[in-house]
Enzyme design. Structure first.
Site, PDB file in Angstrom:
ATOM      1  N   CYS A 474       0.811  -1.222   0.000  1.00  0.00           N
ATOM      2  CA  CYS A 474       0.000   0.000   0.000  1.00  0.00           C
ATOM      3  C   CYS A 474       0.846   1.274   0.000  1.00  0.00           C
ATOM      4  O   CYS A 474       0.497   2.264  -0.645  1.00  0.00           O
ATOM      5  CB  CYS A 474      -0.996   0.002   1.151  1.00  0.00           C
ATOM      6  SG  CYS A 474      -0.273  -0.263   2.780  1.00  0.00           S
ATOM      7  N   ASP A 583      -7.630   5.261  -1.139  1.00  0.00           N
ATOM      8  CA  ASP A 583      -7.208   4.016  -0.489  1.00  0.00           C
ATOM      9  C   ASP A 583      -6.537   3.087  -1.505  1.00  0.00           C
ATOM     10  O   ASP A 583      -7.179   2.613  -2.442  1.00  0.00           O
ATOM     11  CB  ASP A 583      -8.433   3.334   0.117  1.00  0.00           C
ATOM     12  CG  ASP A 583      -8.059   2.191   1.053  1.00  0.00           C
ATOM     13  OD1 ASP A 583      -6.942   1.674   0.931  1.00  0.00           O
ATOM     14  OD2 ASP A 583      -8.898   1.831   1.896  1.00  0.00           O
ATOM     15  N   HIS A 585      -5.660   0.072  -1.080  1.00  0.00           N
ATOM     16  CA  HIS A 585      -5.935  -1.339  -0.806  1.00  0.00           C
ATOM     17  C   HIS A 585      -7.017  -1.919  -1.713  1.00  0.00           C
ATOM     18  O   HIS A 585      -7.329  -3.105  -1.622  1.00  0.00           O
ATOM     19  CB  HIS A 585      -6.355  -1.503   0.662  1.00  0.00           C
ATOM     20  CG  HIS A 585      -5.315  -1.009   1.623  1.00  0.00           C
ATOM     21  ND1 HIS A 585      -5.286   0.292   2.076  1.00  0.00           N
ATOM     22  CD2 HIS A 585      -4.259  -1.637   2.209  1.00  0.00           C
ATOM     23  CE1 HIS A 585      -4.255   0.443   2.906  1.00  0.00           C
ATOM     24  NE2 HIS A 585      -3.619  -0.707   3.000  1.00  0.00           N
TER      25      HIS A 585
END
Length: 632
Positions: A474, A583, A585
């Site tokens: 990440c 994000d 992820h």
């Protein structure tokens, strides 16, 4: 429909008002840019005059290269004194001379054009209309409408871009004993190419540039013998959408996509684009049969041959209802001619030496509603002073800040053909979505002021590029959102990691990210440390200042997780705040709607209605704040 009289005329300003009033140095001159396809007296953008006196030959050369066909100079604005009409008249006269120089004609300019004056003391703007070149008196305009909030929608819902690339290897010959003849022979070879653009047997193929899933319109073949050259494109009858379906005349809308997400409509990058390819048909059937004929022209003396690479790449603007044939004959072909002459002018001084490596780039910098076109010499690196000076000059002309690299090649428009059936050899071919925060729901901070990232970014996340980094990548993906680069090798080269680190799945944090940015880009970073996520709201004002002054994305690291911060929404009165989180992820496909609806890009409240915080699940946080480099 006849243009309105000056008494009832309205000047519509689509560009930010700040651009009109900026640079309040007495005598400063700006060109007002409009389009023959828009209502009269509609100002789309402004270009500053950067050659003093002004040098209109140099100005016209620059604007001919910079401004896409479909847009034109419709007037001038000058910073003057209290006599607004006198100052505006000076701007009008300069604009009329510039229009003649661009068109290379010496006739009277009888078009009505706009003149404007900015009061150097108060910043007040006064608009006037000049009816004709013969009249020295201007008529004031009482109705001025600023429509900045509707500008992108107006341009790109009603218009499209036509893109044409044409690589040419142009050989020419000249007597070996008379090198001075080379320039003449090269010029004649260029003129011969231009003649071919309009030959009856030339063929132009138009097709949708961005291929969408589902039905795609078939390419349209246009033949030179059917073209009507020299017509005024603004006076050509446009076709209603329904008529296009039954008429033999096909409009540009035929090759435009019927529907797109609302958030993706209002920019040049997401506009409908039509690709134009040029072919010279030498194989038409002859009414009489005959054997092939070869002609031999012996040279009367020893000759030299030089081959010049001329890679044309033009972008033009047209309303969707404009017949496609006229868009090509009156916009694309004149653009090819102008660009060919511009390249010729650059190459001529170096004709018998090493030729400059010229490349065309198209940009759509913030604050400029339409694309602009530049010619860069690739003999020089982007950080070499000659190239920096070229970009500085462009920044000054467009009113862009001098501390942001907005016109570097990495920020060029991506006009690659998105089609699996053909190889993509363009300079950029990334599949990453850009600017995914556009169009997301509001933060919920009722009295907050949103401060967000300035400029564009690409969204990098887990499992992209067929690479499984789920559970550990990440922070790498967050760094890729800031830059697109190889990261692990850099950390080894600077001595931060052992060689075994390359190819590993080790986590990296804010410190490593700062090393990479400093090494690869010369970008310094500020790091903020927190003992827990609950401390982040206390720094919301400081983070807002970062986005307002630096405008760069921020990496948030907490425990084993990393996110990218794109902005904050802060209410100074109540202390309520929200964070715009991207994000990394996410593991799905490049689907904007899925990303936004799934919460992978959106506002996260510091404390939500249930008293929970997005940040409280980690005990320690650090933030990496890249500082904007002071360079163009």
């Amino acid at each position: 429909m006849a243009p309105p009289s000056c008494e009832t005329a309205t000047v519509r300003v689509l560009c930010p008002k700040l651009l009109l009033s900026s640079g309040n140095q007495p005598g400063a001159l700006q060109w007002l840019i409009g389009s023959p396809f828009f209502p009269p007296f509609t100002v789309v953008s402004t270009f500053r005059c950067i050659h003093q006196s002004p040098d209109l030959d140099q100005e016209s050369d620059d604007l001919r290269k910079l401004l896409p066909k479909g847009f034109e100079v419709i007037g001038g604005l000058i910073v003057g004194d209290s006599d607004a009409e006198k100052s505006a008249l000076e701007a009008v006269r300069a604009a009329r001379r510039l229009r003649k120089s661009i068109s290379e004609g010496g006739e009277l300019d009888d078009e009505k054009i706009v003149g404007a004056s900015v009061d150097a003391g108060t910043g007040a703007i006064h608009f006037f209309i000049s009816k004709t070149e013969k009249l020295a008196k201007l008529e004031p305009v009482a109705s001025i409408v600023y429509e900045e909030d509707k500008s992108g929608k107006y341009l790109w819902e009603n218009g499209c871009l036509l893109h044409c690339e044409l690589p040419i290897k142009l050989p020419f010959y000249f007597p070996a004993s008379s090198p001075s003849e080379s320039k003449k022979m090269f010029s004649e070879a260029v003129d011969a190419v231009i003649t071919q653009f309009k030959e009856p047997n030339v063929v132009y193929i138009a097709e949708t540039l961005k291929k969408a899933s589902g039905d795609v319109p078939k390419p349209v073949v246009l033949r030179g013998k059917d073209f009507g050259f020299g017509a005024d494109a603004s006076n050509i009858n446009r076709l209603p959408a329904a008529e296009d379906q039954v008429s033999d005349i096909i409009s540009c809308s035929h090759l435009c996509l019927n529907s797109k997400p609302a958030a993706l409509v209002n920019s040049a990058e997401n506009a409908d684009k039509i690709q134009i390819s040029l072919m010279l048909n030498r194989s038409e059937k002859s009414p009489t049969s005959g054997a092939p004929v070869a002609e031999y022209f012996p040279a009367m003396e020893e000759a030299r041959v030089i081959v010049v690479d001329l890679n044309l790449d033009v972008l033009t603007y047209a309303p969707k209802e404009l017949p496609l044939m006229h868009a090509v004959s009156n916009l694309v072909i004149p653009a090819l001619v102008d660009q060919l002459y511009s390249l010729k002018k650059i190459i001529l001084p170096h004709l018998l030496m090493e030729h400059p490596q010229l490349r065309i780039y198209h940009f759509n910098p913030p604050g400029v509603l339409h694309p602009i076109t530049t010619i860069y010499e690739l003999n020089y690196g982007e950080t070499e002073m000659k190239q920096v000076d070229v970009r500085k000059s462009l920044h000054m002309r467009l009113g862009l800040p001098l501390d942001r690299p907005l016109l570097r090649t990495a920020n060029a428009l991506d006009l690659s053909v998105n089609d699996d059936s053909r190889s993509n050899t363009k300079k950029r071919g990334s599949i990453q979505l850009k600017d995914v925060h556009i169009g997301i729901p509001s933060s919920g901070v009722s009295e907050g002021v949103a401060s967000v990232i300035q400029g564009s970014y690409e969204y990098y996340h887990y499992l992209q590029d067929s690479f499984d980094d789920s559970g550990w990548g990440c922070a790498y993906r967050s760094l890729q959102t800031i830059i697109s680069w190889e990261i692990q090798q850099t950390l080894v080269e600077i001595g931060d990691k052992d060689p075994s680190f390359v190819g590993s799945r080790e986590w990296i944090g804010a410190i490593e990210l700062s090393f990479v940015l400093d090494k690869l880009l010369g970008v310094s970073c500020k790091i903020m440390n927190f003992r827990s996520g609950s401390e982040l709201p206390e720094k919301c004002r400081e983070l807002a200042l970062h986005f307002e002054t630096q405008g760069t994305p921020i990496m948030i690291g907490g425990g084993v997780l990393a996110y990218t911060l794109l902005g904050v929404d802060y209410d100074e009165g109540s202390g309520d705040c929200a964070f715009l989180i991207l994000d990394p992820h996410y593991t799905g496909g490049e689907d904007h709607k899925k990303i936004v609806n799934g919460g992978w890009c959106g506002w996260k409240k510091a404390i939500d209605n249930k008293g929970k915080s997005f940040f409280l699940h980690n005990k320690f946080y650090n933030l990496l704040l890249p500082q904007r480099p002071n360079m163009v």
